[in-house]
Enzyme design. Sequence first.
Site, PDB file in Angstrom:
ATOM      1  N   LYS A 149      99.436 -24.276 -36.311  1.00  0.00           N
ATOM      2  CA  LYS A 149      98.932 -25.617 -36.007  1.00  0.00           C
ATOM      3  C   LYS A 149      97.901 -25.989 -37.074  1.00  0.00           C
ATOM      4  CE  LYS A 149     100.654 -26.429 -31.722  1.00  0.00           C
ATOM      5  NZ  LYS A 149     101.288 -27.676 -31.251  1.00  0.00           N
ATOM      6  N   GLU A 205     106.113 -30.082 -38.867  1.00  0.00           N
ATOM      7  CA  GLU A 205     106.419 -30.917 -37.716  1.00  0.00           C
ATOM      8  C   GLU A 205     105.507 -32.141 -37.699  1.00  0.00           C
ATOM      9  OE1 GLU A 205     106.484 -28.838 -33.963  1.00  0.00           O
ATOM     10  OE2 GLU A 205     107.131 -26.972 -34.926  1.00  0.00           O
ATOM     11  N   ASP A 230     109.134 -34.421 -33.917  1.00  0.00           N
ATOM     12  CA  ASP A 230     108.797 -33.824 -32.634  1.00  0.00           C
ATOM     13  C   ASP A 230     108.414 -34.938 -31.664  1.00  0.00           C
ATOM     14  OD1 ASP A 230     107.810 -32.445 -30.478  1.00  0.00           O
ATOM     15  OD2 ASP A 230     106.380 -31.243 -31.594  1.00  0.00           O
ATOM     16  N   LYS A 257     112.202 -30.579 -26.975  1.00  0.00           N
ATOM     17  CA  LYS A 257     111.380 -30.081 -25.873  1.00  0.00           C
ATOM     18  C   LYS A 257     111.917 -30.708 -24.588  1.00  0.00           C
ATOM     19  CE  LYS A 257     107.248 -29.355 -28.667  1.00  0.00           C
ATOM     20  NZ  LYS A 257     105.886 -29.805 -28.997  1.00  0.00           N
TER      21      LYS A 257
END
Length: 350
Positions: A149, A205, A230, A257
Amino acid sequence: MKASYSKYNLNFKVPSGTSRGVLTRKETWFLILEENGRYGIGECGILRGLSIDDVPEYEQRLAWTCGQIEKGETALLKKLNSFPSIQFGVEQAFLSLHSEDTFTLFPSDFTKKEAPIPINGLIWMGDEAFMLSQLEQKLRDGFTCIKMKIGAIDFQKELSILKTIRSQFGPNQIELRVDANGAFGAEEAHIKLKQLSEFQIHSIEQPIKSQQWESMANLCANTPLPIALDEELIGISQAAEKERLLQTIKPQFIILKPSLVGGYAHCNEWINLAENNNIGWWVTSALESNIGLNAIAQWTYTLNSAMPQGLGTGGLFTNNFECPLEVEHGNLYYRTYKEWNTTLIENICT
């Protein structure tokens, strides 16, 4: 058939940072079906500030779903397009109700023979020392794909961490993915992508915030490293709009997701459209409990993807449900010798 729902708070072992803030707790809800003494359970998980169904009337919609359960799965899913996490919970609950043992939703070599799913190791944001300590642990744990991240601490420090990794491990040893969660401004993104590309990054992402199709399309057309969409997929439920997004932006990858895009049916539609447009994809969990993670992992295995998936989040919480899922040497396994600890689950169901 009867239906009910129950709220459950998952507590993080360690506060986990993203560009949207630090997470210490994750709310989730369970949809429970009961028919002729059998139970089915599905998880409805939202991410505050990100999920399109993070709205004040969320629980009202769950109550409505329970009250309309006799209409059946297909009819309910059509009425829940604005609530993708509930759609996913409905899909899981009906599969669970009709499964042999509540939790085997997609029987396969994953559930029967412990065939593994390769996954990435996730490094959360924090200060440089914290991020490096996570990296060292992931490498000790045998991960060969690391997702980091970025976007919350100083960018130069993040580049320094990537430089440290690459000074010790080449791209044939460690695959590096980064996730900006939309942290970059559209005007600065290309410069930052160029800097990141020096470290042979597999993909980034969502470099800029979603709903900037023109800016994202320009980035994807001129990027020095592959871009994966995403957050951009959230809130798009019609097939024509999905295809318009993919053909307009032309990303290198999309990330699926299920809790955020509406469950299996919507994910399968995204996959078909992506493959028709020569776009790669992989699946990621969205901080569900092990109940939701299990439902995602079993389905993911049936897709036969060789890419590392984003399914390593089961160990983040202090009060998760004990289950057969186990991470070992950079893979997710469904251990046939381990059983679900159903005590907490039974408490939810009753």
